[in-house]
Design a protein around this motif. Structure first.
Motif, short mmCIF file in Angstrom:
data_model
loop_
_atom_site.label_atom_id
_atom_site.label_comp_id
_atom_site.label_asym_id
_atom_site.label_seq_id
_atom_site.Cartn_x
_atom_site.Cartn_y
_atom_site.Cartn_z
N UNK A 336 0.83 -1.20 0.00
CA UNK A 336 0.00 0.00 0.00
C UNK A 336 0.86 1.26 0.00
N UNK A 337 0.31 2.35 -0.51
CA UNK A 337 1.00 3.63 -0.56
C UNK A 337 0.42 4.58 0.49
N UNK A 338 1.00 5.79 0.56
CA UNK A 338 0.51 6.77 1.53
C UNK A 338 -0.94 7.12 1.26
N UNK A 339 -1.33 7.20 -0.02
CA UNK A 339 -2.72 7.54 -0.36
C UNK A 339 -3.69 6.49 0.16
N UNK A 340 -3.23 5.25 0.26
CA UNK A 340 -4.10 4.18 0.77
C UNK A 340 -4.21 4.20 2.30
N UNK A 341 -3.23 4.81 2.96
CA UNK A 341 -3.14 4.71 4.42
C UNK A 341 -3.27 6.07 5.12
N UNK A 342 -3.61 7.11 4.39
CA UNK A 342 -3.53 8.45 4.97
C UNK A 342 -4.42 8.61 6.19
N UNK A 343 -5.59 7.94 6.22
CA UNK A 343 -6.49 8.11 7.36
C UNK A 343 -5.88 7.49 8.63
N UNK A 344 -5.16 6.37 8.50
CA UNK A 344 -4.47 5.80 9.65
C UNK A 344 -3.30 6.68 10.09
N UNK A 345 -2.63 7.31 9.10
CA UNK A 345 -1.51 8.20 9.43
C UNK A 345 -2.02 9.42 10.19
N UNK A 346 -3.11 10.00 9.71
CA UNK A 346 -3.68 11.18 10.39
C UNK A 346 -4.09 10.83 11.81
N UNK A 347 -4.73 9.69 11.99
CA UNK A 347 -5.14 9.27 13.34
C UNK A 347 -3.92 9.07 14.23
N UNK A 348 -2.86 8.49 13.69
CA UNK A 348 -1.65 8.25 14.48
C UNK A 348 -0.98 9.56 14.86
N UNK A 349 -0.96 10.54 13.95
CA UNK A 349 -0.37 11.85 14.25
C UNK A 349 -1.16 12.54 15.35
N UNK A 350 -2.49 12.48 15.27
CA UNK A 350 -3.33 13.11 16.29
C UNK A 350 -3.08 12.48 17.66
N UNK A 351 -3.00 11.14 17.70
CA UNK A 351 -2.74 10.45 18.96
C UNK A 351 -1.38 10.85 19.52
N UNK A 352 -0.36 10.93 18.65
CA UNK A 352 0.98 11.29 19.09
C UNK A 352 1.01 12.71 19.66
#
Length: 368
Positions: A336-352
């Protein structure tokens, strides 16, 4: 960032001098990876006992069919039904097969032939897979016999399944990408959970209170050495995963490493938040355990998120492991690429971000 470099240098020197922490950080995850990576979750060679009352070529062919599936391993031929049951109760066998006396006669006459398959249900994994294998064998033989009766060679409807990404169904390819997140959750949270507790137990926390260092600088200065150490752990785990267990990474390695930094930052912030509220290292470990178990059970590593009740699915979304498991499996297994995973990345950034802010606020209260 006042005093950041001084705290960073101090924490780095203390970490390098603490040989126990370094051994824990570098060797425990490797041991756990090797231990869990060698486990094959595909059920094979289940110990099986047979009570064959027919004792004919047809019954022998049937038994050989069970063996050929590789799910069943015949350990013993029982002389009676009671002995068959006793073998399962004693745990020496997990499956019992009873073939009736008239099995061969009914088969040769073209009639329905029954057999009894007893499965030990105390292990859900073994029982479900062996039940599916037994039903599959019976279905395939029944279809074959029906085709022979009507003189047909092919089924009217054929399914041609295609298994993407893991055609050999290797359990390591499915287990280890998620295991990466669990190992980092365990080691990263525990490492950071000791950060402020050690200062308190050594009596040096008061020195930090009177130094002209901002709480944010203390938090960042304590996080970065452990972030580097945890990143070394990640590199070692990925190298072992690809070389020893031969799990290929189908996606971008730089993307995986970059997103891993966000995940590690969230874990270490969580550990530091725990550390700021704990009085002793034992209390820090106990508090960390409260987050580790949900991270394993509710992150999708063991159970699919879709199978969880709605309240637990909501709770799983606030766990960093939930989003990183989706990221690691997506990049490693599916490419998968960033475009496929961006919602998980955003959630992880918010949690961090929330955890770093919480750690800073908790440390302000500690020194206040």
């Amino acid at each position: 960032m006042r005093g950041f470099h001084a705290v960073l240098r101090k924490e780095g020197v203390q970490m390098l001098r603490d040989s126990a922490t370094l051994r824990f950080a570098l060797f425990v995850p490797i041991f756990q990876l090797v231990l869990f990576g060698l486990i094959d979750t595909n059920v094979k060679h289940v110990p099986t006992v047979v009570f064959d009352q027919s004792r004919t070529a047809e019954s022998h062919e049937l038994i050989q069919g069970f063996v050929n599936t590789s799910y069943f391993d015949i350990k013993e031929y029982a002389p009676s039904r009671a002995q068959l049951h006793d073998e399962i109760v004693a745990g020496r066998a997990s499956v019992g097969i009873e073939i009736p006396v008239d099995f061969a006669r009914r088969r040769l006459a073209g009639e329905s032939a029954d057999l009894l398959v007893i499965i030990d249900g105390s292990d859900a994994t073994v029982s479900s897979q062996t039940l599916s294998a037994a039903n599959g064998l019976a279905l395939s033989r029944s279809v074959q016999q029906l085709l022979e009766r009507v003189g047909e060679e092919d089924l009217p409807l054929s399914v041609h399944p295609q298994l993407l990404f893991n055609p050999d169904s290797r359990s390591a390819n499915l287990l280890i990408p998620g295991l990466v997140a669990i190992l980092l959750t365990f080691s990263g949270t525990i490492l950071a959970a000791f950060a402020i507790v050690k200062e308190r137990e050594r009596g040096t926390l008061e020195q930090l209170m009177v130094t002209p260092v901002s709480p944010f600088s203390v938090v960042m200065g304590k996080l970065l050495p452990y972030l580097i150490l945890a990143f070394v752990q990640l590199i070692m785990i990925l190298v072992l995963m690809t070389t020893v267990f031969r799990v290929p990474i189908h996606g971008s390695v730089p993307l995986l490493l970059a997103l891993s930094l966000i995940y590690l930052f969230a874990l270490l912030s969580l550990g530091l938040l725990i550390s700021s509220r704990a009085q002793t290292q034992m209390e820090a470990i106990q508090r960390a355990q409260m987050f580790l178990l949900p991270s394993i059970m509710l992150s999708g590593y063991i159970f699919p998120l879709s199978s969880l009740p709605a309240p637990l699915r909501v709770l799983s979304q606030v766990l960093p492991a939930t989003h990183f498991i989706a990221i690691s499996r997506g990049i490693i297994i599916r490419g998968a690429t960033f475009q496929d995973l961006w919602h998980n990345v955003v959630a992880l950034v918010i949690i961090a971000v929330v955890l770093v802010a919480g750690s800073t606020r908790a440390f302000k209260k500690t020194i206040g």
